[in-house]
Write a protein that holds these residues in place. Structure first.
Motif, PDB file in Angstrom:
ATOM      1  N   PHE A 234      27.747 -26.566  41.556  1.00  0.00           N
ATOM      2  CA  PHE A 234      28.666 -25.944  40.604  1.00  0.00           C
ATOM      3  C   PHE A 234      28.210 -26.252  39.177  1.00  0.00           C
ATOM      4  N   SER A 235      26.947 -26.461  38.975  1.00  0.00           N
ATOM      5  CA  SER A 235      26.433 -26.839  37.666  1.00  0.00           C
ATOM      6  C   SER A 235      26.645 -25.719  36.652  1.00  0.00           C
ATOM      7  N   GLY A 236      27.266 -26.063  35.503  1.00  0.00           N
ATOM      8  CA  GLY A 236      27.496 -25.078  34.459  1.00  0.00           C
ATOM      9  C   GLY A 236      28.568 -24.059  34.783  1.00  0.00           C
ATOM     10  N   THR A 237      29.381 -24.325  35.786  1.00  0.00           N
ATOM     11  CA  THR A 237      30.390 -23.360  36.245  1.00  0.00           C
ATOM     12  C   THR A 237      31.726 -23.591  35.546  1.00  0.00           C
ATOM     13  N   ASP A 238      32.442 -22.514  35.251  1.00  0.00           N
ATOM     14  CA  ASP A 238      33.801 -22.605  34.701  1.00  0.00           C
ATOM     15  C   ASP A 238      34.776 -22.604  35.868  1.00  0.00           C
ATOM     16  N   LEU A 239      35.348 -23.780  36.156  1.00  0.00           N
ATOM     17  CA  LEU A 239      36.250 -23.951  37.293  1.00  0.00           C
ATOM     18  C   LEU A 239      37.687 -24.197  36.845  1.00  0.00           C
ATOM     19  N   THR A 240      38.030 -23.750  35.648  1.00  0.00           N
ATOM     20  CA  THR A 240      39.373 -23.981  35.121  1.00  0.00           C
ATOM     21  C   THR A 240      40.441 -23.501  36.107  1.00  0.00           C
ATOM     22  N   GLY A 241      41.359 -24.417  36.448  1.00  0.00           N
ATOM     23  CA  GLY A 241      42.473 -24.058  37.319  1.00  0.00           C
ATOM     24  C   GLY A 241      42.119 -23.896  38.784  1.00  0.00           C
ATOM     25  N   ALA A 242      40.909 -24.249  39.181  1.00  0.00           N
ATOM     26  CA  ALA A 242      40.520 -24.122  40.591  1.00  0.00           C
ATOM     27  C   ALA A 242      41.166 -25.220  41.428  1.00  0.00           C
TER      28      ALA A 242
ATOM     29  N   THR B   7      27.789 -32.669  46.514  1.00  0.00           N
ATOM     30  CA  THR B   7      28.117 -31.510  45.675  1.00  0.00           C
ATOM     31  C   THR B   7      27.816 -31.851  44.224  1.00  0.00           C
ATOM     32  N   TYR B   8      27.281 -30.889  43.500  1.00  0.00           N
ATOM     33  CA  TYR B   8      26.775 -31.122  42.147  1.00  0.00           C
ATOM     34  C   TYR B   8      27.698 -30.455  41.135  1.00  0.00           C
ATOM     35  N   PHE B   9      28.347 -31.280  40.267  1.00  0.00           N
ATOM     36  CA  PHE B   9      29.241 -30.774  39.232  1.00  0.00           C
ATOM     37  C   PHE B   9      28.724 -31.053  37.825  1.00  0.00           C
ATOM     38  N   ALA B  10      27.568 -31.638  37.686  1.00  0.00           N
ATOM     39  CA  ALA B  10      27.062 -31.991  36.354  1.00  0.00           C
ATOM     40  C   ALA B  10      26.728 -30.739  35.545  1.00  0.00           C
ATOM     41  N   ASP B  11      26.649 -30.898  34.216  1.00  0.00           N
ATOM     42  CA  ASP B  11      26.342 -29.770  33.334  1.00  0.00           C
ATOM     43  C   ASP B  11      24.947 -29.226  33.615  1.00  0.00           C
ATOM     44  N   SER B  12      24.777 -27.934  33.348  1.00  0.00           N
ATOM     45  CA  SER B  12      23.437 -27.369  33.368  1.00  0.00           C
ATOM     46  C   SER B  12      22.827 -27.542  31.983  1.00  0.00           C
TER      47      SER B  12
ATOM     48  N   ARG C  34      24.840 -24.675  29.904  1.00  0.00           N
ATOM     49  CA  ARG C  34      26.302 -24.618  29.828  1.00  0.00           C
ATOM     50  C   ARG C  34      26.924 -25.877  30.407  1.00  0.00           C
ATOM     51  N   PRO C  35      28.045 -26.315  29.836  1.00  0.00           N
ATOM     52  CA  PRO C  35      28.775 -27.436  30.445  1.00  0.00           C
ATOM     53  C   PRO C  35      29.572 -26.955  31.651  1.00  0.00           C
ATOM     54  N   THR C  36      29.788 -27.840  32.582  1.00  0.00           N
ATOM     55  CA  THR C  36      30.672 -27.529  33.699  1.00  0.00           C
ATOM     56  C   THR C  36      32.110 -27.779  33.253  1.00  0.00           C
ATOM     57  N   VAL C  37      32.970 -26.785  33.393  1.00  0.00           N
ATOM     58  CA  VAL C  37      34.362 -26.887  32.942  1.00  0.00           C
ATOM     59  C   VAL C  37      35.234 -27.263  34.131  1.00  0.00           C
ATOM     60  N   LEU C  38      35.823 -28.463  34.073  1.00  0.00           N
ATOM     61  CA  LEU C  38      36.619 -28.980  35.182  1.00  0.00           C
ATOM     62  C   LEU C  38      38.068 -29.196  34.747  1.00  0.00           C
ATOM     63  N   ASN C  39      38.614 -28.266  33.988  1.00  0.00           N
ATOM     64  CA  ASN C  39      39.962 -28.406  33.447  1.00  0.00           C
ATOM     65  C   ASN C  39      41.022 -27.978  34.458  1.00  0.00           C
ATOM     66  N   ARG C  40      42.072 -28.810  34.574  1.00  0.00           N
ATOM     67  CA  ARG C  40      43.275 -28.501  35.354  1.00  0.00           C
ATOM     68  C   ARG C  40      42.967 -28.173  36.817  1.00  0.00           C
ATOM     69  N   ILE C  41      41.994 -28.853  37.370  1.00  0.00           N
ATOM     70  CA  ILE C  41      41.625 -28.644  38.776  1.00  0.00           C
ATOM     71  C   ILE C  41      42.514 -29.492  39.675  1.00  0.00           C
TER      72      ILE C  41
ATOM     73  N   ALA D  11      29.951 -37.108  44.967  1.00  0.00           N
ATOM     74  CA  ALA D  11      29.551 -35.874  44.292  1.00  0.00           C
ATOM     75  C   ALA D  11      28.981 -36.251  42.927  1.00  0.00           C
ATOM     76  N   ARG D  12      28.070 -35.468  42.424  1.00  0.00           N
ATOM     77  CA  ARG D  12      27.488 -35.707  41.096  1.00  0.00           C
ATOM     78  C   ARG D  12      28.445 -35.137  40.055  1.00  0.00           C
ATOM     79  N   LEU D  13      29.136 -36.005  39.309  1.00  0.00           N
ATOM     80  CA  LEU D  13      30.240 -35.607  38.445  1.00  0.00           C
ATOM     81  C   LEU D  13      29.852 -35.485  36.986  1.00  0.00           C
ATOM     82  N   GLY D  14      28.614 -35.713  36.661  1.00  0.00           N
ATOM     83  CA  GLY D  14      28.154 -35.559  35.292  1.00  0.00           C
ATOM     84  C   GLY D  14      28.875 -36.491  34.333  1.00  0.00           C
ATOM     85  N   THR D  15      29.307 -35.959  33.212  1.00  0.00           N
ATOM     86  CA  THR D  15      29.974 -36.772  32.183  1.00  0.00           C
ATOM     87  C   THR D  15      31.485 -36.546  32.168  1.00  0.00           C
ATOM     88  N   SER D  16      32.046 -35.946  33.202  1.00  0.00           N
ATOM     89  CA  SER D  16      33.477 -35.641  33.223  1.00  0.00           C
ATOM     90  C   SER D  16      34.304 -36.919  33.332  1.00  0.00           C
TER      91      SER D  16
END
Length: 701
Positions: free
Chosen positions: A273-281, A291-296, A299-306, A317-322
């Motif tokens: 999910f690198s660089g993916t906008d997952l807002t509200g998922a 599973t890979y969630f780090a930024d590309s 683009r940054p990976t958006v993990l808002n309100r998940i 999972a690789r969570l990057g800088t979240s």
């Protein structure tokens, strides 16, 4: 998991999904999507619950509001086999290196050379001490520094005892010892990424490699002891690695580096999910190991309100800088149970904690901006110095919570709050007072009271006037504020509170007002008033007679007709007694007839001619307005005086109608006239006159 979708168990490729999505399909529950590549695709609001997304790439896609509940992410079978092979090769290499160290050290124990014997013993001690340092201090910079120091001391000591040949041997033993420790670390990381059933095979391979190398390295006479030492080193490394693995799994920060190394290996070939906008998922109950969630890079990976409730193996999972990097935050979001936990200064921006159990949780200093806390149980929670801008507290339970210095604004949602009482102080004073609201311990908030209480606080601007008030500067500042913010009127003044030598002015403002702009307007106007030379009328904060309060109210009556003066135990006055007299207060020396005559004189000084044929002259309009005021039966004499005073201001402004200052004065006078007519009935002649005349009057300006 919900009922099966129409594609449950069907194998869909990338083109199938995108084609169906474009046709309006959103339900892909239970589909098999292994290995699909949705790079850059917009598939927001799609329901992928229960799908097989192992090794699927959502690189830089848009998945706002998508559902992955009960989905299976991570590695498909082929990728896991590849990982296992790499892990086995790493373990075999570690065993080979340990066999080398074991053979080198073991053979020295039965040598006739005393120097070699001493160096061999030093090697054993060095390995033992190094293992102890790693297990005690962790895999940190400090531990590596300690190990380097130990190796340096051992080599130096061996050099003082050994010959030149012995020194070379000592250096080799020191290197072999470091190799043993490195091999143990390889074991620990490898154990985290391979199947449990492969671990015994891995150990067997490492052991066989160690024995084979030890035999090849030494003579037949020294072979038994060399092999024994090699086997002991492998066994010791295995035990140490199990301990390290246990510490890594428990989230020990001392071994975070090893965890990161393992993660880099684990996510190879996994769901991306690198660089993916997952807002509200939603990833509730989803399998997320590998599973890979780090930024590309782009683009940054958006993990808002998940929604992360019961997500499985999120720590692998690789969570990057979240903010999920914080184990406290990760555990809270996965369990939604933070009762009695300490999340001081935690980064909880844009998290989804709807319905979470948060009794007595410590959020002091945390950042909850944009978070969802709808329906959360926050009984007795500590929210001291918490940032809550844009936070959703809809239907939250806040009874007994401490809200000292919490930061909220108009974007904070405080709807349908369930709360009996709150505290505004974390620590009780000498009398045990924590600033309970409501103050009365026998009273509780009624439905809607909580929102009203804090809503009033939100819809105000507080302006601190230091070292007393200059009346003329005060008037200039307030006129500046009203000119720049037409929605603010004299009725906006809620209170003036004396605080030492300073005055705190509280203004009620409409929702959405730019409060920073209001304060800037005030500061600018006040400074201009001071620079204009109005420096005589300072309102000193010295103790004076209580009667001075009335004098202050009289002095500011023209602009501050609705002031509520609070906390004025030490009254203030103007110093020179020079107040503006408009007839607002009872007992004023100017009667209605005199004031009407003064206004008539001002109006008659205006030109008779209109600006154009399509407009009436300002003089004619003001005469009609004056007549309507004087004839209005619903106004008292005091109110008529005030209204005529505003007509006088319009007449004065009419002398130079195109100047900015006069334009602002005219706008304020018109606004004040409207506020005077607000309580009147619709049948009032003055109401009708103001509705028809004021727009024409303002058009002149």
């Amino acid at each position: 998991m919900s009922e099966r979708g129409k594609y449950h168990g069907q194998r869909l490729n990338t083109k199938d999904v995108l084609r169906l999505y474009a046709a309006g399909e959103r339900d892909f529950r239970g589909a098999i999507l292994r290995g699909c590549n949705f790079r850059g695709a917009d598939i927001s609001e799609a329901d992928f619950s229960g799908t097989d997304i192992r090794s699927t790439r959502f690189f830089e896609a848009t998945l706002r509001g998508a559902k992955f509940c009960y989905a299976k992410g991570g590695l498909r079978h082929q990728s896991k086999q590849g990982q296992n092979i790499l892990a086995l090769l790493a373990l075999a290499l570690a065993g080979t290196l340990q066999g080398y160290a074991g053979g080198l050290i073991g053979s020295s124990f039965i040598t006739n050379n005393l120097d070699d014997f001493i160096v061999a013993n030093l090697g054993v001690v060095l390995i033992a001490v190094t293992f102890f340092v790693v297990t005690y201090q962790g895999f940190t910079t400090r531990a590596l520094g300690s190990i380097a120091g130990i190796v340096a001391v051992a080599v130096a000591f061996a050099f003082t005892l050994a010959s030149t040949v012995g020194f070379a041997f000592a250096f080799a033993v020191a290197g072999a010892s470091a190799i043993v420790v490195a091999a143990a670390i390889v074991f620990a990381v490898a154990f985290e990424v391979v199947f449990v059933g492969v671990v015994p095979i891995s150990v067997a391979i490492a052991l066989a490699a160690a024995v084979a190398v030890a035999k090849a390295l030494v003579s037949a006479r020294t072979e038994p002891i060399a092999v024994t030492v090699a086997v002991v080193l492998v066994a010791a490394s295995f035990i140490v690695s199990l301990y390290l693995s246990h510490r890594i799994r428990n989230g020990d920060p001392k071994f975070e580096t090893l965890h990161s190394i393992g993660l880099a290996f684990v996510v190879l070939g996994g769901t991306t999910f690198s660089g993916t906008d997952l807002t509200g998922a939603s990833f509730a109950h989803t399998q997320l190991k590998s599973t890979y969630f780090a930024d590309s890079h782009q683009r940054p990976t958006v993990l808002n309100r998940i929604r992360w409730y019961q997500a499985q193996q999120l720590d692998w999972a690789r969570l990057g800088t979240s903010n999920l990097q914080d184990p406290r935050v990760r555990n809270l979001l996965v369990t939604l149970n933070g009762a009695d936990q300490d999340l001081t200064n935690a980064d909880l921006r844009e998290v989804n904690l709807a319905g979470a159990t948060l009794h007595r949780i410590n959020f002091n200093g945390a950042n909850l901006n944009g978070a969802i806390l709808a329906g959360a149980e926050l009984h007795g929670a500590s929210l001291t110095n918490v940032q809550c801008v844009g936070t959703d507290f809809t239907r939250a339970y806040l009874t007994g919570a401490c809200l000292e210095a919490w930061n909220i604004d108009e974007t904070t949602i405080l709807k349908d709050i369930d709360c009996d009482y709150v505290f505004l102080k974390a620590e009780a004073d000498a009398r045990g007072n924590r600033e309970r609201r409501p103050h009365n311990p026998d009273k509780v908030f009624q439905p809607g009271d909580f929102e009203k209480y804090f809503k009033e606080m939100l819809d105000t601007v507080q302006l601190l006037i230091r070292n007393g008030v200059n009346p003329q500067a005060f008037q200039a500042a307030f006129e500046q504020v009203m000119a720049d913010n037409p929605e603010i009127t004299r009725e906006s003044i809620q209170a003036m509170e004396k605080q030492g030598d300073d005055i705190l002015l509280t203004l009620q403002v409409p929702e959405g007002t730019d409060k920073a702009q209001v304060e800037r307007s005030w500061d600018q106007g006040y400074q201009l008033g001071l620079e204009a030379g109005y420096t005589k009328g300072l309102l000193q904060g010295q103790t004076q007679r209580a009667e001075d309060v009335k004098e202050v109210a009289l002095g500011f009556s023209n602009l501050l007709s609705s002031i509520q003066i609070t906390n004025m135990n030490n009254p203030i006055n103007s110093g020179d007694g020079g107040f503006i007299n408009t007839g607002r207060m009872e007992g004023n020396v100017v009667n209605l007839g005199e004031l009407s005559g003064q206004v008539t004189v001002q109006i008659n000084q205006l030109p008779d001619a209109a600006p154009s044929r399509d407009q009436r002259s300002l003089k004619e309009l003001l005469i009609e307005l004056q007549s309507a005021i004087e004839a209005e039966t619903e106004l008292s004499d005091i109110e008529k005086k005030e209204a005529l005073g505003e007509v006088g201001k319009l007449a004065e402004a009419g002398t130079k109608p195109k100047e900015n200052v006069m334009q602002r004065v005219a706008k304020r006078a018109a606004a004040n006239l409207r506020s005077i007519t607000e309580p009147l009935t619709e049948a009032s002649n003055l109401v009708t006159a103001c509705k028809s005349l004021l727009p024409l009057i303002l058009a002149v300006f």
